[in-house]
Design an enzyme around this catalytic site. Structure first.
Site, PDB file in Angstrom:
ATOM      1  N   HIS A   1      -9.730   0.635   0.135  1.00 43.85           N
ATOM      2  CA  HIS A   1     -10.696   1.185   1.111  1.00 43.85           C
ATOM      3  C   HIS A   1     -11.594   2.259   0.481  1.00 43.85           C
ATOM      4  CE1 HIS A   1      -7.338   3.970   1.653  1.00 43.85           C
ATOM      5  NE2 HIS A   1      -6.718   3.189   2.515  1.00 43.85           N
TER       6      HIS A   1
ATOM      7  N   ASP B   1     -16.294  -0.972   9.542  1.00 42.40           N
ATOM      8  CA  ASP B   1     -16.312  -0.778  11.002  1.00 42.40           C
ATOM      9  C   ASP B   1     -17.408   0.187  11.417  1.00 42.40           C
ATOM     10  OD1 ASP B   1     -15.192   1.538   9.992  1.00 42.40           O
ATOM     11  OD2 ASP B   1     -13.437   1.521  11.315  1.00 42.40           O
TER      12      ASP B   1
ATOM     13  N   ASP C   1      -8.199  -3.249   7.479  1.00 43.21           N
ATOM     14  CA  ASP C   1      -7.222  -2.162   7.562  1.00 43.21           C
ATOM     15  C   ASP C   1      -6.761  -2.019   9.014  1.00 43.21           C
ATOM     16  OD1 ASP C   1      -5.545  -0.136   6.739  1.00 43.21           O
ATOM     17  OD2 ASP C   1      -7.138   1.350   6.409  1.00 43.21           O
TER      18      ASP C   1
ATOM     19  N   GLU D   1       0.866  -1.189   0.000  1.00 40.54           N
ATOM     20  CA  GLU D   1       0.000   0.000   0.000  1.00 40.54           C
ATOM     21  C   GLU D   1       0.901   1.237   0.000  1.00 40.54           C
ATOM     22  OE1 GLU D   1      -3.798   2.042   2.272  1.00 40.54           O
ATOM     23  OE2 GLU D   1      -2.423   0.808   3.421  1.00 40.54           O
TER      24      GLU D   1
ATOM     25  N   ASN E   1     -12.491   6.161   1.246  1.00 34.70           N
ATOM     26  CA  ASN E   1     -11.454   6.759   2.080  1.00 34.70           C
ATOM     27  C   ASN E   1     -10.202   7.036   1.258  1.00 34.70           C
ATOM     28  OD1 ASN E   1     -12.808   4.502   4.282  1.00 34.70           O
ATOM     29  ND2 ASN E   1     -12.797   6.664   4.784  1.00 34.70           N
ATOM     30  N   ALA E   2      -9.627   8.232   1.426  1.00 33.08           N
ATOM     31  CA  ALA E   2      -8.383   8.642   0.761  1.00 33.08           C
ATOM     32  C   ALA E   2      -8.504   8.586  -0.762  1.00 33.08           C
ATOM     33  CB  ALA E   2      -7.198   7.807   1.231  1.00 33.08           C
TER      34      ALA E   2
ATOM     35  N   LEU F   1      -8.433   9.649  10.648  1.00 29.23           N
ATOM     36  CA  LEU F   1      -8.534   8.207  10.858  1.00 29.23           C
ATOM     37  C   LEU F   1      -7.283   7.522  10.332  1.00 29.23           C
ATOM     38  CD1 LEU F   1     -12.263   7.463   9.948  1.00 29.23           C
ATOM     39  CD2 LEU F   1     -11.178   7.007  12.146  1.00 29.23           C
ATOM     40  N   ALA F   2      -6.777   6.576  11.113  1.00 27.73           N
ATOM     41  CA  ALA F   2      -5.507   5.921  10.780  1.00 27.73           C
ATOM     42  C   ALA F   2      -5.669   4.421  10.927  1.00 27.73           C
ATOM     43  CB  ALA F   2      -4.396   6.445  11.693  1.00 27.73           C
TER      44      ALA F   2
END
Length: 371
Positions: free
Chosen positions: A207, A238, A262, A123, A210-211, A295-296
């Site tokens: 994902h 989640d 993730d 990734e 996201n991003a 968020l991580a």
């Protein structure tokens, strides 16, 4: 390994539910229908979970090298993940190489009481520096030679790429020709960039939502490209990364939407401070975030992912496909993610509330203590 003769339950096969028993050693020998037992007394037996995006668990992060991935694989097996891709972060080349050297022995031989490590999900670092998300700032332009060098250290099965970066459409074509799956993520690319990447051989999205550039009715962005054209995509269910309504929209649009955790080092651990690659992250209130609140990754496990999907309205059969079968299909793994004669005996046993009773990886019963 001796033949396990009598695991009984409501067994989810590719053809539907079979009430009966399953015989297996390392692989499934047979599934026998038996209508004599009262259905209410039988547990559910589903394919083991397949997670293609795993950064950590149990306080360990893939990028730590050393014994990190062995700890991660044991921790996720306790939650029903029977096979996974160890996922790296955007980092200096030396850090990625060190992580891959540590991963390689676990791909070659599965330790006892662990999920099968299928290989590596790279990734980054071939992502857009303007859409790092929780990735450290080591993004760069990828090359075939660089990926081949890393692949010689440990088998790379999946590569996340921002297709709008210079030369990356060619990289998508080259990696696809090598048999690697390429997916789009950490990207500011347009809808058109996404379509071009899919036409060049990319098969999925990292994902989803996201991003990546968002959907707008006049600028559909990368989310629009995924919803309009993708056959496969990851999503993190989640219920924090993506709203249930957005998950439902993706389910209607993407036939083989599949779930990933993730997960980070904070998975299975108390609230506190952990590492995600070179980044310090904080676990609090069920989430994992950078200092600025970004968020991580997550603390999600795949058994909870299954329960979350059912909680938002999916049938157990559909939810099972999205935590097992479709991810296996994406990697071309016909002997995983399904319960049939000849497939690996990767399976989970759940009670009526979908809590784990037992997990088997390639026929080995996993010790669930301290899960």
């Amino acid at each position: 390994m001796s033949l396990h003769q009598g695991l009984r339950g409501k067994i989810l096969t590719p053809e539907g539910w079979v009430q009966g028993r399953i015989e297996f050693s390392e692989k499934i020998a047979a599934i026998h229908a038996d209508k004599n037992a009262a259905e209410a007394e039988l547990p559910y037996i589903l394919p083991g979970f397949v997670d293609l995006h795993v950064h950590g668990a149990g306080g360990k992060d893939t990028m730590e090298a050393g014994d990190a991935v062995s700890v991660i694989a044991r921790q996720h097996a306790k939650h029903g993940t029977t096979s996974l891709l160890a996922t790296t972060m955007t980092a200096p080349q030396a850090d990625i190489e060190a992580a891959l050297h540590a991963i390689r022995p676990l791909v070659d031989a599965r330790p006892a009481n662990s999920a099968r490590v299928l290989g590596v999900h790279l990734e980054g670092p071939y992502i857009n520096p303007g859409k790092l998300g929780a990735q450290p700032d080591f993004a760069g332009i990828g090359s075939l030679q660089q990926v081949q060098h890393l692949h010689a250290i440990a088998p790379i099965r999946l590569v996340t790429v921002a297709p709008e970066m210079e030369g990356h459409l060619q990289l998508v074509r080259e990696l696809t020709a090598l048999g690697m799956q390429v997916q789009i993520g950490h990207t500011l690319g347009s809808y058109e960039d996404g379509v071009a990447a899919l036409e060049s051989g990319a098969k999925g999205f990292t994902h989803l939502y996201n991003a990546m550039s968002r959907l707008d009715h006049r600028a559909p962005g990368m989310v629009g490209a995924a919803l309009a054209h993708a056959e496969f995509s990851e999503i993190i269910p989640d219920l924090l990364h993506v709203h249930p309504g957005a998950i439902k929209a993706a389910l209607r649009a993407i036939p083989h939407l599949y779930c990933v955790t993730d997960s980070t080092a904070a998975s299975g651990m108390p609230d506190g401070q952990y590492m995600l690659g070179r980044q310090v992250v904080h676990k609090c209130l069920g989430g994992v975030r950078l200092e600025d609140g970004t968020l991580a990754g997550s603390t999600l496990t795949m058994d909870q992912a299954l329960r979350n999907l059912v909680s938002i309205g999916l049938t157990l059969e559909d939810a099972s496909r999205r935590v097992s079968t479709y991810a296996a299909d994406y990697l071309g793994l016909s002997e995983r993610g399904r319960l049939r004669a000849g497939a690996f005996a990767d399976l989970v046993v759940l009670d009526a509330s979908l809590n784990l009773i037992a997990v088997y990886v390639e026929g080995e019963k996993i010790d669930l203590s301290d899960a």
